[in-house]
Write a protein that holds these residues in place. Structure first.
Motif, PDB file in Angstrom:
ATOM      1  N   THR A 119      -4.858   4.644  -4.547  1.00 12.87           N
ATOM      2  CA  THR A 119      -5.029   5.802  -5.434  1.00 12.87           C
ATOM      3  C   THR A 119      -5.825   6.894  -4.746  1.00 12.87           C
ATOM      4  O   THR A 119      -5.457   8.073  -4.791  1.00 12.87           O
ATOM      5  CB  THR A 119      -5.743   5.387  -6.730  1.00 12.87           C
ATOM      6  OG1 THR A 119      -4.994   4.361  -7.364  1.00 12.87           O
ATOM      7  CG2 THR A 119      -5.882   6.565  -7.677  1.00 12.87           C
TER       8      THR A 119
ATOM      9  N   VAL B 148      -3.570  13.340 -12.197  1.00  8.07           N
ATOM     10  CA  VAL B 148      -3.120  11.947 -12.073  1.00  8.07           C
ATOM     11  C   VAL B 148      -3.592  11.126 -13.273  1.00  8.07           C
ATOM     12  O   VAL B 148      -2.833  10.332 -13.834  1.00  8.07           O
ATOM     13  CB  VAL B 148      -3.627  11.335 -10.749  1.00  8.07           C
ATOM     14  CG1 VAL B 148      -3.381   9.838 -10.715  1.00  8.07           C
ATOM     15  CG2 VAL B 148      -2.958  12.000  -9.561  1.00  8.07           C
TER      16      VAL B 148
ATOM     17  N   ILE C 199      -4.284  10.467  -3.858  1.00 11.90           N
ATOM     18  CA  ILE C 199      -4.836  11.725  -4.374  1.00 11.90           C
ATOM     19  C   ILE C 199      -5.193  12.659  -3.225  1.00 11.90           C
ATOM     20  O   ILE C 199      -4.929  13.863  -3.284  1.00 11.90           O
ATOM     21  CB  ILE C 199      -6.059  11.452  -5.273  1.00 11.90           C
ATOM     22  CG1 ILE C 199      -5.601  10.836  -6.595  1.00 11.90           C
ATOM     23  CG2 ILE C 199      -6.851  12.722  -5.540  1.00 11.90           C
ATOM     24  CD1 ILE C 199      -6.718  10.427  -7.518  1.00 11.90           C
TER      25      ILE C 199
ATOM     26  N   ARG D 198      -1.431  -3.093 -15.860  1.00  9.99           N
ATOM     27  CA  ARG D 198      -2.779  -3.273 -15.336  1.00  9.99           C
ATOM     28  C   ARG D 198      -2.995  -2.407 -14.095  1.00  9.99           C
ATOM     29  O   ARG D 198      -4.053  -1.783 -13.927  1.00  9.99           O
ATOM     30  CB  ARG D 198      -3.023  -4.744 -15.005  1.00  9.99           C
ATOM     31  CG  ARG D 198      -4.492  -5.052 -14.740  1.00  9.99           C
ATOM     32  CD  ARG D 198      -4.685  -6.477 -14.314  1.00  9.99           C
ATOM     33  NE  ARG D 198      -4.161  -7.433 -15.289  1.00  9.99           N
ATOM     34  CZ  ARG D 198      -4.245  -8.739 -15.150  1.00  9.99           C
ATOM     35  NH1 ARG D 198      -4.796  -9.251 -14.082  1.00  9.99           N
ATOM     36  NH2 ARG D 198      -3.768  -9.548 -16.069  1.00  9.99           N
ATOM     37  N   GLU D 199      -1.985  -2.371 -13.255  1.00 15.23           N
ATOM     38  CA  GLU D 199      -2.091  -1.578 -12.024  1.00 15.23           C
ATOM     39  C   GLU D 199      -2.252  -0.099 -12.363  1.00 15.23           C
ATOM     40  O   GLU D 199      -3.075   0.609 -11.771  1.00 15.23           O
ATOM     41  CB  GLU D 199      -0.817  -1.790 -11.199  1.00 15.23           C
ATOM     42  CG  GLU D 199      -0.912  -1.293  -9.776  1.00 15.23           C
ATOM     43  CD  GLU D 199       0.276  -1.763  -8.940  1.00 15.23           C
ATOM     44  OE1 GLU D 199       0.813  -2.850  -9.226  1.00 15.23           O
ATOM     45  OE2 GLU D 199       0.645  -1.029  -8.024  1.00 15.23           O
TER      46      GLU D 199
ATOM     47  N   ALA E 241       2.873  11.742 -10.107  1.00 20.34           N
ATOM     48  CA  ALA E 241       2.173  13.007 -10.246  1.00 20.34           C
ATOM     49  C   ALA E 241       3.113  14.191 -10.330  1.00 20.34           C
ATOM     50  O   ALA E 241       2.656  15.304 -10.583  1.00 20.34           O
ATOM     51  CB  ALA E 241       1.201  13.196  -9.084  1.00 20.34           C
TER      52      ALA E 241
ATOM     53  N   ILE F 138     -12.799   9.739  -9.482  1.00 21.01           N
ATOM     54  CA  ILE F 138     -12.726  10.724  -8.394  1.00 21.01           C
ATOM     55  C   ILE F 138     -12.873  12.128  -8.948  1.00 21.01           C
ATOM     56  O   ILE F 138     -13.561  12.976  -8.361  1.00 21.01           O
ATOM     57  CB  ILE F 138     -11.390  10.570  -7.625  1.00 21.01           C
ATOM     58  CG1 ILE F 138     -11.372   9.255  -6.849  1.00 21.01           C
ATOM     59  CG2 ILE F 138     -11.179  11.739  -6.674  1.00 21.01           C
ATOM     60  CD1 ILE F 138     -10.045   8.942  -6.195  1.00 21.01           C
TER      61      ILE F 138
ATOM     62  N   ALA G 106      -6.960  14.949  -9.206  1.00 23.96           N
ATOM     63  CA  ALA G 106      -7.376  13.675  -9.796  1.00 23.96           C
ATOM     64  C   ALA G 106      -7.258  13.722 -11.316  1.00 23.96           C
ATOM     65  O   ALA G 106      -6.837  12.752 -11.952  1.00 23.96           O
ATOM     66  CB  ALA G 106      -8.810  13.344  -9.375  1.00 23.96           C
TER      67      ALA G 106
ATOM     68  N   LEU H  93       2.520   6.658  -6.760  1.00 29.50           N
ATOM     69  CA  LEU H  93       1.551   7.664  -7.207  1.00 29.50           C
ATOM     70  C   LEU H  93       2.110   9.072  -7.029  1.00 29.50           C
ATOM     71  O   LEU H  93       1.949   9.930  -7.904  1.00 29.50           O
ATOM     72  CB  LEU H  93       0.258   7.519  -6.395  1.00 29.50           C
ATOM     73  CG  LEU H  93      -0.895   8.414  -6.822  1.00 29.50           C
ATOM     74  CD1 LEU H  93      -1.424   7.959  -8.169  1.00 29.50           C
ATOM     75  CD2 LEU H  93      -2.004   8.406  -5.797  1.00 29.50           C
ATOM     76  N   ILE H  94       2.771   9.306  -5.914  1.00 27.19           N
ATOM     77  CA  ILE H  94       3.335  10.633  -5.662  1.00 27.19           C
ATOM     78  C   ILE H  94       4.445  10.929  -6.669  1.00 27.19           C
ATOM     79  O   ILE H  94       4.543  12.034  -7.199  1.00 27.19           O
ATOM     80  CB  ILE H  94       3.852  10.727  -4.214  1.00 27.19           C
ATOM     81  CG1 ILE H  94       2.652  10.710  -3.256  1.00 27.19           C
ATOM     82  CG2 ILE H  94       4.690  11.977  -4.002  1.00 27.19           C
ATOM     83  CD1 ILE H  94       3.006  10.527  -1.818  1.00 27.19           C
TER      84      ILE H  94
ATOM     85  N   MET I  48       0.856  -1.217   0.000  1.00 26.17           N
ATOM     86  CA  MET I  48       0.000   0.000   0.000  1.00 26.17           C
ATOM     87  C   MET I  48       0.881   1.253   0.000  1.00 26.17           C
ATOM     88  O   MET I  48       0.669   2.175  -0.790  1.00 26.17           O
ATOM     89  CB  MET I  48      -0.902  -0.042   1.232  1.00 26.17           C
ATOM     90  CG  MET I  48      -1.698   1.241   1.436  1.00 26.17           C
ATOM     91  SD  MET I  48      -3.252   1.210   0.607  1.00 26.17           S
ATOM     92  CE  MET I  48      -4.090   2.581   1.425  1.00 26.17           C
TER      93      MET I  48
ATOM     94  N   VAL J 210      -5.749   0.727 -13.527  1.00 31.37           N
ATOM     95  CA  VAL J 210      -6.703   0.862 -12.415  1.00 31.37           C
ATOM     96  C   VAL J 210      -6.543   2.234 -11.760  1.00 31.37           C
ATOM     97  O   VAL J 210      -7.531   2.896 -11.409  1.00 31.37           O
ATOM     98  CB  VAL J 210      -6.498  -0.264 -11.387  1.00 31.37           C
ATOM     99  CG1 VAL J 210      -7.356  -0.031 -10.146  1.00 31.37           C
ATOM    100  CG2 VAL J 210      -6.822  -1.615 -11.997  1.00 31.37           C
ATOM    101  N   VAL J 211      -5.296   2.683 -11.614  1.00 33.23           N
ATOM    102  CA  VAL J 211      -5.051   4.015 -11.033  1.00 33.23           C
ATOM    103  C   VAL J 211      -5.710   5.090 -11.891  1.00 33.23           C
ATOM    104  O   VAL J 211      -6.362   6.002 -11.381  1.00 33.23           O
ATOM    105  CB  VAL J 211      -3.532   4.279 -10.909  1.00 33.23           C
ATOM    106  CG1 VAL J 211      -3.270   5.725 -10.532  1.00 33.23           C
ATOM    107  CG2 VAL J 211      -2.908   3.349  -9.870  1.00 33.23           C
TER     108      VAL J 211
ATOM    109  N   THR K 242      -9.549   4.996 -11.571  1.00 39.90           N
ATOM    110  CA  THR K 242      -9.942   5.508 -10.248  1.00 39.90           C
ATOM    111  C   THR K 242      -9.809   7.026 -10.200  1.00 39.90           C
ATOM    112  O   THR K 242     -10.693   7.723  -9.685  1.00 39.90           O
ATOM    113  CB  THR K 242      -9.053   4.882  -9.159  1.00 39.90           C
ATOM    114  OG1 THR K 242      -9.118   3.464  -9.251  1.00 39.90           O
ATOM    115  CG2 THR K 242      -9.504   5.318  -7.777  1.00 39.90           C
ATOM    116  N   ALA K 243      -8.702   7.532 -10.723  1.00 42.59           N
ATOM    117  CA  ALA K 243      -8.497   8.983 -10.713  1.00 42.59           C
ATOM    118  C   ALA K 243      -9.582   9.695 -11.512  1.00 42.59           C
ATOM    119  O   ALA K 243     -10.095  10.736 -11.098  1.00 42.59           O
ATOM    120  CB  ALA K 243      -7.120   9.323 -11.273  1.00 42.59           C
TER     121      ALA K 243
ATOM    122  N   ARG L  49       2.668   1.660  -3.292  1.00 48.26           N
ATOM    123  CA  ARG L  49       1.791   2.155  -4.364  1.00 48.26           C
ATOM    124  C   ARG L  49       1.564   3.645  -4.221  1.00 48.26           C
ATOM    125  O   ARG L  49       1.540   4.391  -5.198  1.00 48.26           O
ATOM    126  CB  ARG L  49       0.447   1.430  -4.311  1.00 48.26           C
ATOM    127  CG  ARG L  49       0.532  -0.030  -4.735  1.00 48.26           C
ATOM    128  CD  ARG L  49      -0.813  -0.589  -5.053  1.00 48.26           C
ATOM    129  NE  ARG L  49      -0.701  -1.983  -5.448  1.00 48.26           N
ATOM    130  CZ  ARG L  49      -1.055  -3.007  -4.687  1.00 48.26           C
ATOM    131  NH1 ARG L  49      -1.546  -2.787  -3.485  1.00 48.26           N
ATOM    132  NH2 ARG L  49      -0.919  -4.239  -5.119  1.00 48.26           N
ATOM    133  N   MET L  50       1.382   4.117  -2.962  1.00 50.59           N
ATOM    134  CA  MET L  50       1.175   5.558  -2.770  1.00 50.59           C
ATOM    135  C   MET L  50       2.430   6.323  -3.139  1.00 50.59           C
ATOM    136  O   MET L  50       2.355   7.426  -3.704  1.00 50.59           O
ATOM    137  CB  MET L  50       0.778   5.830  -1.319  1.00 50.59           C
ATOM    138  CG  MET L  50      -0.673   5.448  -1.034  1.00 50.59           C
ATOM    139  SD  MET L  50      -1.061   5.434   0.697  1.00 50.59           S
ATOM    140  CE  MET L  50      -0.460   7.011   1.222  1.00 50.59           C
TER     141      MET L  50
END
Lengths: 349, 57
Positions: free
Chosen positions: B30, A52, B34, A86-87, A12, A98, A49, A8-9, A1, A90-91, A94-95, A4-5
């Protein structure tokens, strides 16, 4: 987890996050909501969002190019092998979800703005449209989305309509951003040329790119002269920024190596961000009815705060966070060879 | 007489369930990521751009 975050950071690009945040703040300030920071927070959720989503879609479509341009760069997790397609898909989904959901909490037109921005972001990178391969069209459309979406979301966090003055300010920000985003192609020119990505720089070369960027800077500054409550202080600040940017672009028009290019382009980016901050400050002080003398003092301080780091960037370049530990350097350094021993023995003899 | 059926061993959980948990994890990461970026942007923009903001009072 946590991994993954962290990805993401990295994905972005925090500097871009701040830039989008500044555009949203400009929209909020233009609509007269500068003192209501909750509105800024509401505008930032769909803005980030959206960012991203655009970055994910771009990374998915440019994976092969990024492996050439930015091998091992952790800001491109897909090309660096940190996550799978694939991951990342999904990101992105989801973005997008949102972004649309959060924009529904603003005034009604915000949903349409967000949806249009997401569609533009997808069309920019994905086939069969792939606007990114279409040279001048890409250079014009991408800044439109990157500026308009956060800015309009900021406006629509305050009210549900857009005025002519709002669009005038948007036009000035847009023109300036075109001039800036053209420069990002300098870093990617090798991979873009290899893969047939016909960016403006690949098509027209260095001098034409810098000339067009300079034209956009001038046009953007002239349009910004029509911003609400324009006065001598703001005009002087914008003029100083313009002169500095034109000087940097003139230097960039001469090839002095990739490192020099990076220093100059980074300095231009600092001045561009400073311009946006100055606009926000002007709108905020105008709405708060600060006296002219105090406003001019603030403008003077902002100009110093912007030009100082830009000058440092030109002279020293970006500061690297990565340093080789001294112990590693010692281990890697070759020791005296047998030839050295023989030579020194011969000298003694 | 037919040969006895081969013993299949203990039943393994279906792969689809594991895949869905993974997807849920990515979705959650995600959303949290965000939210974190929004917080960072909010704080930075507040300090950089709105620190000289006046009050209408």
């Amino acid at each position: 987890m946590t991994a993954r975050m962290r990805i993401l950071i990295l994905l972005a690009r925090p500097a871009v996050v701040v830039l989008f945040g500044l555009f949203a703040a400009t929209g909020v300030a233009e609509a007269g909501g500068a003192s209501r920071t909750v509105l800024l927070a509401k505008a930032l959720v769909p803005t980030i969002a959206f960012l991203v989503f655009c970055v994910v879609v771009n990374d998915l479509s440019d994976e092969a190019i990024d492996r050439v341009n930015l091998p091992g760069d952790r800001r491109r997790p897909l090309a660096a092998g940190l996550c799978g397609r694939r991951e990342l898909t999904v990101v992105g989904v989801t973005a997008a979800t949102i972004a649309v959901t959060a924009s529904a909490a603003l005034h009604r037109p915000a949903v349409a703005v967000t949806t249009a921005g997401l569609a533009l972001g997808a069309a920019y990178s994905l086939r069969p449209v792939r606007i990114a391969d279409r040279g001048a069209v890409a250079s014009l459309l991408l800044p439109a989305g990157y500026v308009a979406v956060p800015y309009l979301l900021g406006v629509m966090a305050v009210r549900g309509s857009v005025t002519a003055a709002d669009l005038r300010l948007l036009g000035g920000l847009y023109a300036g951003f075109i001039g800036r985003i053209l420069l990002k192609d300098f870093r990617d020119v090798r991979g873009d040329a290899l893969f047939g990505k016909r960016t403006f720089l690949v098509r027209h070369g260095r001098r034409a790119t810098c000339a067009f960027s300079a034209t956009c800077w001038v046009a953007g500054s002239l349009i910004l002269a029509g911003v609400r409550g324009f006065d001598a202080g703001l005009g002087t600040a914008l003029g100083v920024y313009l002169v500095a940017a034109l000087g940097l672009l003139g230097a960039l028009s001469v090839d002095g190596g990739a490192r020099r290019d990076e220093r100059l382009i980074s300095a231009v980016a600092i001045i561009a961000r400073g311009t946006v901050v100055t606009i926000i400050a002007h709108l905020s002080m105008t709405d708060a009815h600060w006296s002219g003398a105090v406003q001019r003092s603030v403008m003077f301080g902002l100009v110093l705060v912007v030009l100082g780091p830009a000058r440092t960037m030109v002279r020293r370049g970006p500061v690297s966070r990565l340093t080789v530990p001294a112990e590693w350097a010692r281990q890697a350094a070759p020791g005296p060879s047998a030839v050295d021993h023989a030579l020194s023995a011969g000298r003694r003899g | 007489m037919t040969a006895p059926l081969p013993h299949r061993g203990p039943r393994r959980p279906p792969r689809v369930t594991a895949e869905w948990w993974k997807v849920a994890g990515v979705v959650l990461a995600t959303a949290v990521g965000i939210a974190g970026l929004v917080l960072v942007a909010y704080v930075v923009v507040i300090f950089i751009a709105l620190a000289n903001m006046g009050s209408n009072k």
